[in-house]
Scaffold this motif. Structure first.
Motif, PDB file in Angstrom:
ATOM      1  N   ALA A  24      -0.938  -3.864 -34.349  1.00  0.00           N
ATOM      2  CA  ALA A  24      -0.917  -3.704 -32.894  1.00  0.00           C
ATOM      3  C   ALA A  24      -2.334  -3.586 -32.340  1.00  0.00           C
ATOM      4  CB  ALA A  24      -0.101  -2.471 -32.520  1.00  0.00           C
ATOM      5  N   GLY A  25      -3.197  -2.836 -33.034  1.00  0.00           N
ATOM      6  CA  GLY A  25      -4.581  -2.711 -32.581  1.00  0.00           C
ATOM      7  C   GLY A  25      -5.306  -4.044 -32.594  1.00  0.00           C
ATOM      8  N   PHE A  26      -5.092  -4.824 -33.647  1.00  0.00           N
ATOM      9  CA  PHE A  26      -5.720  -6.143 -33.753  1.00  0.00           C
ATOM     10  C   PHE A  26      -5.254  -7.042 -32.617  1.00  0.00           C
ATOM     11  CE2 PHE A  26      -6.075 -10.483 -35.284  1.00  0.00           C
ATOM     12  CZ  PHE A  26      -7.341 -10.498 -35.861  1.00  0.00           C
ATOM     13  N   ILE A  27      -3.946  -7.072 -32.392  1.00  0.00           N
ATOM     14  CA  ILE A  27      -3.374  -7.929 -31.353  1.00  0.00           C
ATOM     15  C   ILE A  27      -3.777  -7.447 -29.961  1.00  0.00           C
ATOM     16  CG2 ILE A  27      -1.190  -8.600 -30.263  1.00  0.00           C
ATOM     17  CD1 ILE A  27       0.024  -8.596 -33.093  1.00  0.00           C
ATOM     18  N   ILE A  30      -7.136  -8.456 -28.787  1.00  0.00           N
ATOM     19  CA  ILE A  30      -7.272  -9.889 -28.514  1.00  0.00           C
ATOM     20  C   ILE A  30      -6.538 -10.291 -27.248  1.00  0.00           C
ATOM     21  CG2 ILE A  30      -6.726 -12.213 -29.373  1.00  0.00           C
ATOM     22  CD1 ILE A  30      -7.020 -11.097 -32.204  1.00  0.00           C
ATOM     23  N   ALA A  31      -5.262  -9.906 -27.160  1.00  0.00           N
ATOM     24  CA  ALA A  31      -4.433 -10.437 -26.081  1.00  0.00           C
ATOM     25  C   ALA A  31      -3.667  -9.385 -25.305  1.00  0.00           C
ATOM     26  CB  ALA A  31      -3.430 -11.440 -26.680  1.00  0.00           C
ATOM     27  N   GLY A  32      -3.719  -8.117 -25.716  1.00  0.00           N
ATOM     28  CA  GLY A  32      -2.899  -7.108 -25.078  1.00  0.00           C
ATOM     29  C   GLY A  32      -1.492  -7.126 -25.647  1.00  0.00           C
ATOM     30  N   GLY A  33      -0.697  -6.135 -25.261  1.00  0.00           N
ATOM     31  CA  GLY A  33       0.691  -6.107 -25.708  1.00  0.00           C
ATOM     32  C   GLY A  33       0.924  -5.377 -27.009  1.00  0.00           C
ATOM     33  N   SER A  68     -12.628  -1.418 -25.978  1.00  0.00           N
ATOM     34  CA  SER A  68     -13.395  -1.424 -24.736  1.00  0.00           C
ATOM     35  C   SER A  68     -14.885  -1.233 -25.007  1.00  0.00           C
ATOM     36  CB  SER A  68     -12.886  -0.330 -23.795  1.00  0.00           C
ATOM     37  OG  SER A  68     -13.081   0.962 -24.359  1.00  0.00           O
ATOM     38  N   TYR A  69     -15.233  -0.380 -25.959  1.00  0.00           N
ATOM     39  CA  TYR A  69     -16.647  -0.185 -26.291  1.00  0.00           C
ATOM     40  C   TYR A  69     -17.254  -1.456 -26.875  1.00  0.00           C
ATOM     41  CZ  TYR A  69     -20.873   1.448 -28.594  1.00  0.00           C
ATOM     42  OH  TYR A  69     -22.174   1.583 -29.005  1.00  0.00           O
ATOM     43  N   THR A  70     -16.478  -2.161 -27.680  1.00  0.00           N
ATOM     44  CA  THR A  70     -16.977  -3.404 -28.274  1.00  0.00           C
ATOM     45  C   THR A  70     -17.272  -4.446 -27.193  1.00  0.00           C
ATOM     46  OG1 THR A  70     -15.689  -2.978 -30.276  1.00  0.00           O
ATOM     47  CG2 THR A  70     -16.483  -5.235 -29.947  1.00  0.00           C
ATOM     48  N   PHE A  71     -16.363  -4.590 -26.229  1.00  0.00           N
ATOM     49  CA  PHE A  71     -16.586  -5.540 -25.141  1.00  0.00           C
ATOM     50  C   PHE A  71     -17.763  -5.101 -24.267  1.00  0.00           C
ATOM     51  CE2 PHE A  71     -12.392  -7.135 -26.190  1.00  0.00           C
ATOM     52  CZ  PHE A  71     -12.471  -8.480 -25.832  1.00  0.00           C
ATOM     53  N   TYR A  72     -17.880  -3.801 -24.007  1.00  0.00           N
ATOM     54  CA  TYR A  72     -18.991  -3.291 -23.197  1.00  0.00           C
ATOM     55  C   TYR A  72     -20.325  -3.526 -23.897  1.00  0.00           C
ATOM     56  CZ  TYR A  72     -22.188   0.106 -21.123  1.00  0.00           C
ATOM     57  OH  TYR A  72     -23.286   0.698 -20.557  1.00  0.00           O
ATOM     58  N   ARG A  73     -20.376  -3.289 -25.179  1.00  0.00           N
ATOM     59  CA  ARG A  73     -21.615  -3.469 -25.934  1.00  0.00           C
ATOM     60  C   ARG A  73     -22.061  -4.931 -25.921  1.00  0.00           C
ATOM     61  NH1 ARG A  73     -21.493  -1.786 -32.122  1.00  0.00           N
ATOM     62  NH2 ARG A  73     -20.304  -3.732 -32.156  1.00  0.00           N
ATOM     63  N   ALA A 226     -11.248  -7.095 -31.651  1.00  0.00           N
ATOM     64  CA  ALA A 226     -12.219  -7.326 -30.586  1.00  0.00           C
ATOM     65  C   ALA A 226     -13.343  -8.243 -31.054  1.00  0.00           C
ATOM     66  CB  ALA A 226     -12.789  -5.988 -30.101  1.00  0.00           C
ATOM     67  N   ARG A 227     -13.842  -8.012 -32.249  1.00  0.00           N
ATOM     68  CA  ARG A 227     -14.903  -8.866 -32.781  1.00  0.00           C
ATOM     69  C   ARG A 227     -14.403 -10.301 -32.968  1.00  0.00           C
ATOM     70  NH1 ARG A 227     -19.368  -6.339 -35.071  1.00  0.00           N
ATOM     71  NH2 ARG A 227     -19.613  -8.026 -36.597  1.00  0.00           N
ATOM     72  N   THR A 228     -13.169 -10.442 -33.420  1.00  0.00           N
ATOM     73  CA  THR A 228     -12.597 -11.772 -33.605  1.00  0.00           C
ATOM     74  C   THR A 228     -12.431 -12.472 -32.263  1.00  0.00           C
ATOM     75  OG1 THR A 228     -11.385 -11.010 -35.558  1.00  0.00           O
ATOM     76  CG2 THR A 228     -10.640 -13.060 -34.544  1.00  0.00           C
ATOM     77  N   ALA A 229     -11.962 -11.738 -31.245  1.00  0.00           N
ATOM     78  CA  ALA A 229     -11.761 -12.322 -29.920  1.00  0.00           C
ATOM     79  C   ALA A 229     -13.083 -12.784 -29.310  1.00  0.00           C
ATOM     80  CB  ALA A 229     -11.093 -11.301 -29.004  1.00  0.00           C
ATOM     81  N   ILE A 230     -14.123 -11.964 -29.459  1.00  0.00           N
ATOM     82  CA  ILE A 230     -15.425 -12.318 -28.881  1.00  0.00           C
ATOM     83  C   ILE A 230     -16.010 -13.539 -29.570  1.00  0.00           C
ATOM     84  CG2 ILE A 230     -17.806 -11.512 -28.615  1.00  0.00           C
ATOM     85  CD1 ILE A 230     -16.613  -8.683 -28.209  1.00  0.00           C
TER      86      ILE A 230
END
Length: 261
Positions: A24-27, A30-33, A68-73, A226-230
């Motif tokens: 769930a955290g991985f998903i 990436i996409a929410g839900g 959120s921290y990963t995206f902010y960084r 998050a790293r995979t999505a970025i």
């Protein structure tokens, strides 16, 4: 009572719940839900609905904080542009969580599966616009209030699919591409999770040991997600988003209609 329920869970069930939380955290990153996975899993484990909501908020806060921290960084979210949304989300989530506290357990038992199924179906068929965002985007300030208050309230009451709703609505309302909209979604999700969690803690509806254990697993999943999505960008996020929603919609429809866990 929450602690007694945690002791009653057998090791195999705990392993499954932790594995579900990691996925769930991985998903979710990436996409929410991610709540489309964790809430049904906790309900299946036999926890009462109020305790499910509170425990889910605890573990979800771990994951959304990491994402959120990963995206902010990576400079994919600027708090200064979203002050109104941050405040509105916090207010909406607190009010929603208070409302959820006073809902009869029988209502939540009927409501949660229906909400999760409806979210999955909506997210599957909703239009996801593709916009290219520059580094200097103009973010409408007035639109943030109704968006954040309504989504914050929904996350406080139930929560499944909130991150995905944030992603879709942000792309519709602002000049954001899928990756930046995901950054907004992860941050707002963290704010609403944290505010709702505070209310559920006051109400005593949190299974701490289970929630922390699932939270750590969810945090690990969110970090990699998050790293995979970025790295993958919108081309990677979009198919994952669609596949996740399709799979969860089918599973929940089967469970609701045929009573299969």
């Amino acid at each position: 009572m929450p602690f007694a329920l945690e002791l009653a869970l057998d090791p195999a069930t705990l392993v499954i719940l932790f594995a579900v939380a990691f996925t769930a955290g991985f998903i979710d990153a990436i996409a929410g839900g991610g709540g489309l996975l964790t809430i049904p899993a906790l309900l299946t484990a036999g926890l009462p609905p109020h305790l499910v909501l509170g425990t889910n908020k605890l573990c979800a806060t771990f994951g959304s904080a990491t994402a959120s921290y990963t995206f902010y960084r990576r400079r994919l979210f600027e708090p200064g542009l979203w002050r109104r949304a941050l405040i509105g989300t916090a207010i909406g989530a607190a009010v929603g969580a208070v409302v959820a506290q006073f809902m009869p357990a029988s209502w939540l038992n009927q409501l949660l599966p229906l909400v999760v199924s409806a979210c999955g179906i909506y997210l599957l068929f909703s239009h996801m616009p593709a916009k290219s965002a520059s580094d200097a985007v103009v973010i409408g300030r007035r639109r943030q209030w109704p968006q954040s208050l309504s989504l914050g309230f929904y996350d406080g009451v139930a929560g499944p699919g909130t991150g995905a709703f944030w992603t879709v609505s942000s792309m519709l309302l602002y000049p954001l591409d899928l990756l930046r909209a995901s950054g907004v979604a992860r941050t707002m999700n963290f704010v609403s999770n944290a505010m709702a969690l505070a209310v559920f803690i006051i109400g005593g509806h949190v299974a701490w040991v289970l929630g922390i254990g699932m939270g750590l697993a969810l945090m690990a999943g969110a970090y990699f997600g998050a790293r995979t999505a970025i790295r993958g960008g919108s081309r990677f996020i979009r198919p994952v988003f669609i596949l996740v929603v399709l799979a969860m919609s089918l599973r929940l429809a089967w469970q609701h209609w045929f009573g299969v866990a």
